[in-house]
Motif scaffolding. Structure first.
Motif, PDB file in Angstrom:
ATOM      1  N   UNK A   1       0.833  -1.204   0.000  1.00 28.77           N
ATOM      2  CA  UNK A   1       0.000   0.000   0.000  1.00 28.77           C
ATOM      3  C   UNK A   1       0.871   1.259   0.000  1.00 28.77           C
ATOM      4  N   UNK A   2       1.906   1.265   0.828  1.00 26.04           N
ATOM      5  CA  UNK A   2       2.811   2.404   0.857  1.00 26.04           C
ATOM      6  C   UNK A   2       3.531   2.591  -0.467  1.00 26.04           C
ATOM      7  N   UNK A   3       3.929   1.471  -1.091  1.00 27.12           N
ATOM      8  CA  UNK A   3       4.597   1.537  -2.392  1.00 27.12           C
ATOM      9  C   UNK A   3       3.650   2.102  -3.435  1.00 27.12           C
ATOM     10  N   UNK A   4       2.408   1.586  -3.447  1.00 31.71           N
ATOM     11  CA  UNK A   4       1.387   2.093  -4.367  1.00 31.71           C
ATOM     12  C   UNK A   4       1.186   3.592  -4.173  1.00 31.71           C
ATOM     13  N   UNK A   5       0.980   3.990  -2.918  1.00 29.15           N
ATOM     14  CA  UNK A   5       0.699   5.396  -2.621  1.00 29.15           C
ATOM     15  C   UNK A   5       1.862   6.296  -3.041  1.00 29.15           C
ATOM     16  N   UNK A   6       3.091   5.836  -2.838  1.00 33.67           N
ATOM     17  CA  UNK A   6       4.248   6.644  -3.225  1.00 33.67           C
ATOM     18  C   UNK A   6       4.265   6.882  -4.735  1.00 33.67           C
ATOM     19  N   UNK A   7       4.067   5.811  -5.521  1.00 29.99           N
ATOM     20  CA  UNK A   7       4.084   5.949  -6.982  1.00 29.99           C
ATOM     21  C   UNK A   7       2.929   6.826  -7.471  1.00 29.99           C
ATOM     22  N   UNK A   8       1.758   6.696  -6.855  1.00 33.13           N
ATOM     23  CA  UNK A   8       0.601   7.497  -7.258  1.00 33.13           C
ATOM     24  C   UNK A   8       0.797   8.957  -6.875  1.00 33.13           C
ATOM     25  N   UNK A   9       1.151   9.208  -5.625  1.00 33.03           N
ATOM     26  CA  UNK A   9       1.280  10.573  -5.122  1.00 33.03           C
ATOM     27  C   UNK A   9       2.455  11.320  -5.740  1.00 33.03           C
ATOM     28  N   UNK A  10       3.588  10.652  -5.847  1.00 31.88           N
ATOM     29  CA  UNK A  10       4.807  11.340  -6.249  1.00 31.88           C
ATOM     30  C   UNK A  10       5.089  11.310  -7.744  1.00 31.88           C
ATOM     31  N   UNK A  11       4.612  10.286  -8.427  1.00 31.14           N
ATOM     32  CA  UNK A  11       4.934  10.178  -9.851  1.00 31.14           C
ATOM     33  C   UNK A  11       3.717  10.304 -10.764  1.00 31.14           C
ATOM     34  N   UNK A  12       2.519  10.296 -10.198  1.00 30.26           N
ATOM     35  CA  UNK A  12       1.333  10.510 -11.008  1.00 30.26           C
ATOM     36  C   UNK A  12       0.742   9.272 -11.644  1.00 30.26           C
ATOM     37  N   UNK A  13       1.158   8.078 -11.198  1.00 32.55           N
ATOM     38  CA  UNK A  13       0.507   6.866 -11.696  1.00 32.55           C
ATOM     39  C   UNK A  13      -0.935   6.839 -11.217  1.00 32.55           C
ATOM     40  N   UNK A  14      -1.770   6.080 -11.914  1.00 31.30           N
ATOM     41  CA  UNK A  14      -3.169   5.897 -11.520  1.00 31.30           C
ATOM     42  C   UNK A  14      -3.346   4.454 -11.074  1.00 31.30           C
ATOM     43  N   UNK A  15      -3.900   4.247  -9.874  1.00 33.52           N
ATOM     44  CA  UNK A  15      -4.226   2.910  -9.394  1.00 33.52           C
ATOM     45  C   UNK A  15      -5.466   2.444 -10.151  1.00 33.52           C
TER      46      UNK A  15
END
Length: 179
Positions: free
Chosen positions: A17-31
């Motif tokens: 979850x933390x890994x997902x959130x980091x990529x979404x928040x910081x790099x703009x990926x979409x879950x």
């Protein structure tokens, strides 16, 4: 025959979850959407293409079995799940020319397994790169495999005992990449 593009990377980590959130928040990926594998995963998208898959390291025996490459034997390639142990589980490449790939892999003594991907129109070959232990997934249009009569050892339903025609006639729910 050839490699077409990189499809995705799978990161196994102690904190999905933390890994997902980091990529979404910081790099703009979409879950976004992912098939049901019997263990938790997150798929992160750029536009309409899933490019990073994230799973919990050491989640279950089912996950360990599902993620094995054919020549793993008793060797342990799974991330331990400790802080800092997140690692890339596999590299996925979209390809065409399955006959040529199978012939080349066989000629070079590369052991691989075959699978019809969950709810999709992909036919997959899995192998392990022996130098670093990185698993490699090659994805082909399932019609290529059906045309030459390839029968996957694994399908959505588990171990396969059906013939190629029965497996390949299943209607896919998820289209191949839009690239």
């Amino acid at each position: 025959m050839g490699l077409r593009f990189l499809e995705h990377l799978l990161i196994l980590t102690h904190d999905p979850e933390g890994t997902r959130d980091w990529f979404v928040t910081n790099l703009g990926f979409r879950n976004g959407y992912h098939p049901e594998f019997g263990f938790p995963v997150y798929w992160l998208y750029i536009g309409e293409q899933d490019v990073i898959h994230i799973g919990k390291a050491r989640h279950s025996g089912h996950q360990d079995t599902y993620l094995k490459a054919p020549n793993d034997g008793d060797r342990d390639f799974g991330a331990a799940g400790a802080l800092g142990s997140g690692r890339i589980d596999h590299l996925c490449l979209n390809c065409d020319g399955i006959e040529e790939f199978i012939e080349r892999l066989g000629r070079n003594g590369v052991e691989f397994s075959e699978r019809k991907a969950h709810n999709s129109n992909l036919y997959q070959l899995f192998m392990r790169e022996p130098i670093n232990g990185i698993k490699v997934e090659l994805n082909f249009a399932w019609e290529e495999a059906a045309r030459i009569g390839r029968v996957p050892a694994w399908t959505d339903a588990g171990e396969n005992e059906k013939g190629a025609a029965a497996v390949m006639s299943d209607k896919p729910a998820v289209p191949t990449s839009s690239f």
